[in-house]
Design an enzyme around this catalytic site. Sequence first.
Site, short mmCIF file in Angstrom:
data_model
loop_
_atom_site.label_atom_id
_atom_site.label_comp_id
_atom_site.label_asym_id
_atom_site.label_seq_id
_atom_site.Cartn_x
_atom_site.Cartn_y
_atom_site.Cartn_z
N LYS A 138 -4.79 -5.34 3.18
CA LYS A 138 -5.02 -6.54 4.00
C LYS A 138 -6.39 -7.13 3.71
O LYS A 138 -7.38 -6.37 3.62
CB LYS A 138 -4.92 -6.20 5.49
CG LYS A 138 -3.53 -5.82 5.91
CD LYS A 138 -3.50 -5.47 7.38
CE LYS A 138 -2.12 -4.98 7.76
NZ LYS A 138 -2.13 -4.10 8.91
N ASP A 193 -3.29 1.96 -9.73
CA ASP A 193 -1.97 1.41 -10.01
C ASP A 193 -1.72 0.17 -9.16
O ASP A 193 -0.59 -0.30 -9.05
CB ASP A 193 -0.87 2.47 -9.76
CG ASP A 193 -1.00 3.11 -8.40
OD1 ASP A 193 -0.49 2.56 -7.41
OD2 ASP A 193 -1.64 4.18 -8.32
N ASN A 202 -18.89 9.38 3.48
CA ASN A 202 -18.63 8.08 2.88
C ASN A 202 -19.57 7.93 1.69
O ASN A 202 -20.79 7.90 1.85
CB ASN A 202 -18.87 6.99 3.93
CG ASN A 202 -18.72 5.59 3.34
OD1 ASN A 202 -18.61 5.41 2.13
ND2 ASN A 202 -18.72 4.60 4.22
N ASP A 235 -8.56 4.06 -2.40
CA ASP A 235 -7.67 3.50 -1.37
C ASP A 235 -7.64 1.98 -1.53
O ASP A 235 -8.69 1.35 -1.60
CB ASP A 235 -8.19 3.88 0.02
CG ASP A 235 -7.97 5.35 0.33
OD1 ASP A 235 -7.13 5.98 -0.34
OD2 ASP A 235 -8.65 5.88 1.24
#
Length: 209
Positions: free
Chosen positions: A117, A149, A87, A113
């Site tokens: 939510k 995007d 990470n 990523d």
Amino acid sequence: MRQHVNPLSKNFNEIERIPSLKEMFGDPKLNLHLDIGCAAGEFLFDLALVNTSWNYLGIEIREKLVKTAKLKVREREIKNLYFAFGNANNILNDVQSKFILKNVRSISFNFPDPWFKKRHYKRRVIQPEFIHILSNLLHKGSLIFIKTDVKDLFDYMDCTISSNFNFKTIDKNNFNYFESFNPNKVQTNREKYAIVNQLDIFDKVYIKI
Ligand SMILES: C[S@@+](CC[C@H](N)C(=O)[O-])C[C@H]1O[C@@H](n2cnc3c(N)ncnc32)[C@H](O)[C@@H]1O
């Protein structure tokens, strides 16, 4: 392969030791670029082959991808490219890896990523605390590139970075790409996909002041 890995999982609490610049690269004095979330690293392989006056370091949380990329580097005897598994937030917050941020000239976040939510926003790689660390350790003049995007993610990343007074946006029209880590505007895999599918791409460059 699973698309998203939860970076907050305790699996990533343990951090692999990042070797010194001398151990990672043939010439540790070259300009250093860091690509966060580099996936299988194709983008960095393309860059490293052409721009031999730069060193490239990719950090990726999917271990299998990093293992394969490392093997390829060794087989091809590439001296200006290194991959680290983990990470990125944990790695770059670790005392032993502070030298990376102190030495980079630029960092890219290419199509991170999105974690759509709201309750998952905390899994997004760009976080206020992380930007604070970057603002403390990066040298003046270091650059941060963001590209995505997903408009909502772009607004979130832009707001997070712009809220830190140590970073200022650079006008892309006045930016000299030829001197950057990516003079030929090589595209990442996700970028190629976005272009083929005519998706909007949002990007911005910031400078540490
Ligand atoms: C959507 S992919 C984009 C890959 C590549 N940058 C591109 O533009 O094609 C995002 C990548 O970031 C990695 N990633 C997500 N969170 C991360 C984190 N905290 N640290 C390191 N890598 C991360 C994911 O595993 C994935 O490979």
